[in-house]
Design an enzyme around this catalytic site. Sequence first.
Site, PDB file in Angstrom:
ATOM      1  N   ASP A 264      -0.102  -5.646  -7.658  1.00 41.24           N
ATOM      2  CA  ASP A 264       1.011  -5.155  -6.859  1.00 41.24           C
ATOM      3  C   ASP A 264       1.512  -6.347  -6.042  1.00 41.24           C
ATOM      4  O   ASP A 264       0.777  -7.310  -5.798  1.00 41.24           O
ATOM      5  CB  ASP A 264       0.608  -3.989  -5.957  1.00 41.24           C
TER       6      ASP A 264
HETATM    7  C1  BGC Z   1       5.130  -1.570  -4.426  1.00 46.27           C
HETATM    8  C2  BGC Z   1       5.208  -1.436  -5.928  1.00 46.27           C
HETATM    9  C3  BGC Z   1       6.472  -2.076  -6.422  1.00 46.27           C
HETATM   10  C4  BGC Z   1       6.470  -3.529  -6.004  1.00 46.27           C
HETATM   11  C5  BGC Z   1       7.681  -4.294  -6.445  1.00 46.27           C
HETATM   12  C6  BGC Z   1       5.302  -3.019  -3.983  1.00 46.27           C
HETATM   13  O1  BGC Z   1       5.414  -3.101  -2.609  1.00 46.27           O
HETATM   14  O2  BGC Z   1       3.911  -1.071  -3.947  1.00 46.27           O
HETATM   15  O3  BGC Z   1       5.140  -0.082  -6.297  1.00 46.27           O
HETATM   16  O4  BGC Z   1       6.570  -1.918  -7.806  1.00 46.27           O
HETATM   17  O5  BGC Z   1       6.422  -3.599  -4.589  1.00 46.27           O
HETATM   18  O6  BGC Z   1       8.801  -3.858  -5.772  1.00 46.27           O
END
Ligand code: BGC
Length: 733
Positions: A264
Site C-alpha cells: 500500500d
Molecule cells: C490506500 C489504497 C490506495 C492507495 C493509492 C492508499 O492510501 O490505502 O487503498 O489504493 O493509497 O491511492
Amino acid sequence: MKSLFSFVTVALLTASCCQAPETAIYLDESQPLEKRVEDALSRMTLEEKVKILHAQSKFSSAGVPRLGIPELWTTDGPHGIRPEVLWDKWDQAGWTNDSITAFPALTCLAATWSEEMSALYGKSIGEEARFREKDILLGPGVNIYRTPLCGRNFEYMGEDPYLAGKMCVPYIKEVQKNGVAVCVKHYALNNQEANRHHYDAVVDDRALYEIYLPAFKAAVQEGKAWSIMGAYNLFEGTHLCHNDRTLNKILKEEWGFDGAVISDWGGVHNTEEAITNGLDLEFGTGTNGLDSKYGQSYDAYNLALPYQERLKDGRASMETLDDKVRRVLRLNFRTAMNSNKPYGSICSPEHYEAARKIAGEGIVLLKNEDNILPIDLEKTSKILVVGENAIKKMTVGGGSSSLKAQYECTPITGIREAVGDKAEVVYQRGYVGDLLRTYNNVDTGIDLTDPRTEEQLIADAVAEASDADIILFFGGLNKSRGQDAEGCDRESMALPYAQDKVIEALTAVNDNVVVLIVSGNAVEMPWIDKVDGVVETWFLGTQTGHAIADVLFGKVNPSGKLPFTFPVKLEDNGAHALNAYHKDSLSVEYKESIFVGYRWAEKHDIKPLFAFGHGLSYTTFEYGEAKCRKSGKGFKVSVDVTNTGAREGKEIVQLYISDNESSLERPVKELKGFRKIALAPGETKKVTFEIEPDMLKFYDPAQSGWVLEKGTFTAHVGAASDDIRTSAEFCVK
Ligand code: BGC
C-alpha cells in the site's frame, strides 16, 4: 560466369533478407508464460531487475526500456478510474479527457448478492481502466466489516467471509479479461482506519482463517487475481506489507499465489523485511526526496538502491530477487505486454446502464410500513424532499476512491426528472453538514454554503411539511473526514449534523416520512418507530438520482439485502461490547474472535435494528419446505420459492448452516449459500444448494487445520439471517 555469380549473390542476399528475424522468446506471445518470464529474466542486469521492483512516480513503476518491456501504470479503484494525477502528487493533473463513470460503492455491489452484477461491474470498470491505459486497478477491497466506525467500510463487501468471497470473484475475472490486473486490497486485517499505520491486529488463528482470510483466498484461488496489496497495519508485530506469515507462508506457499504483492502507498517501513518477507513491488514510500543520499527519492525506496547495495555486497540473495522479478514480469506480461487485449471504453451508454442496474439491485428497502413505497404519482400532489444528501455529489472525497465523474445525477435531480409535472417537488435543506466540494483539486461545482442556523433550517423544512403527501428525507453520512472516508474513523454510530432532530421534527407534523440513508455504514435510528419507510441507498456514483428514483417510483422493485448487520447501538457489536476497538492503541485485540456481525448478535441473542441479509421487496415471497438429501460426498438442499404478490420481483434465497454439536464453539449459524432469483407473480422456482463437506469444517487452532466433525447439522433456508423460513437436518457419518 559473371552473370551466374551475380545471380547467386542476389539469390543469397534475397534469401537472407527474407528470413524473419527471430522473435525473442519473452516477446513471443505464443510461448508459455513461464518460458517467457525465464527468458526475460535471463536477459536482465542486476540494475534492471531492481529497477522494476519499485515506483518511479506516484502511480507507475519502470519497465526495462532496453528490452522493450513497458512501464506498469496503476490506478485507484475500486469504484471508478481515478483522474490522472501529477507525476509525484496526489492532485489531479487537470486533464480534460479523464472523467469516467462512477460505479456504485462496493457495499452496494455486495448488497446485490448477485454474481451476475459483480461480473457486470468488473466488465464495465475493467473496460474503463483499459481505455485509460491502466495496467493495474487498485481494488476490489474485501476487508471484513468489524466495526460500524471504520471509515472505509464503504469500499468493502460487508461482514461475512462467504458473501465477500463469492461477490469479489466475478468482478476480478471480468476486470482481468481486459488485460488489466486487479490488486485485491488490503491484505489483510485492515479493519479500521484510525491509527492504520501503527496498530497491530491481535487476532487468533481461528478468526484469521474463518473470518478475515477467506475472501482474499477466494480472490486468489477462484478469481485468480494477478496482484494483491498489503495492508498498512501490523500483525504479529510486523507490518502487513512485509509480513512473512501472511505473504510468504499463507499467500504464496499455502494458496499458491503466483502474482505480485504490491505495497500500500507508504506501507513499507523496513528494508530487510521488504526484501525477505514477501513484498514484490513498492509504492508510495515517503522518502527524504532530493536531498537524500541517493539523489532521486524513488531511488531511496527500500526495494531500490538500498536493495541493490545489499545484493551487491551479498547481504541479500539473488534467489529472492529473481522470485520478485518473475512475479513482476508475470504481471507485466499479463497486462501491459498483452497485445491481445480489447481497447475498452469510458462513459459508454452500456456503462451508464450497468451502473444504474447495479445500483437498482443493491438499494435496500429496510422498512416499508403500510406500503408507503413505491410512490403512486397518480395520488400524489406534493413531495417534500429534505436533506443535504439530496443535493450533494458524493463521488468527490473519501480518500483514494475519490473520482472525477463525467456525470453525476444527484437524488433531487433524479426525483425531479422522474416526477416531471405529475406532482410538485419542494426541496428544503433541513441541515447543513459538510461543505466539502473539492478533493485533490477535483471540484463538484456545487456551493453548499447556507447561512441559516440549525433552528431556522428545521423551521423552514417543517413549514413545508404539513401539507406534503410524502416527505423524503435524504441524510446519512458523506465523504468528509470522520464520516465514510479514508484515513480516520467515525466518532460514533449516530447520524451527524443534528439529522435526528430534523427527522423528529418532520415526523411530528407529518406521518408519511421516508428516510433515505446515503452511507456505507450502519447508523443509529432512534426515530425508527416514527417513520414509515427507510431505504439504504449506499453511495451510488454516476446514476445515484436515477437509481433511487427508479426504486421510489416503482420502476425497479428493490431486491438488495444487507451485507452487514445494523446494530441498534454500538455496544451491540462484538468489538465494542468487549471494548476491543481502540482508536489510538498500538495493539487492537480482536477479542470477539470469530463472532463478528450476525455471529455476535446471534450468540448473545441481541436483536439488531436490521439483520444481516435483511431487505424488503414490493412483492412477497413464500418458501416451501426444505428438503435435504445425500449427493455424492455432500448434500443437496432444495426449497420452492413462490412470488405471492402482484409484482414481478427478485428474492435472495439464503442458506445458513448450524453445526448442532461440535468440540469447539461455533456460531449459531453461518451463511453457506445464496441465490438471487427473479419471479413473476404467482411463479414458483426450485432453488437447490449443494453442500460440500469442506463447507462444514471449522478451523482448529490446536491442529492448525480445518476439521470436519461427524454428527448432525441443520440447513436453514430463508430471506434473511433473522427470517429463516424452513430448516432441515442432515447427518455427516
Ligand atoms: C490506500 C489504497 C490506495 C492507495 C493509492 C492508499 O492510501 O490505502 O487503498 O489504493 O493509497 O491511492
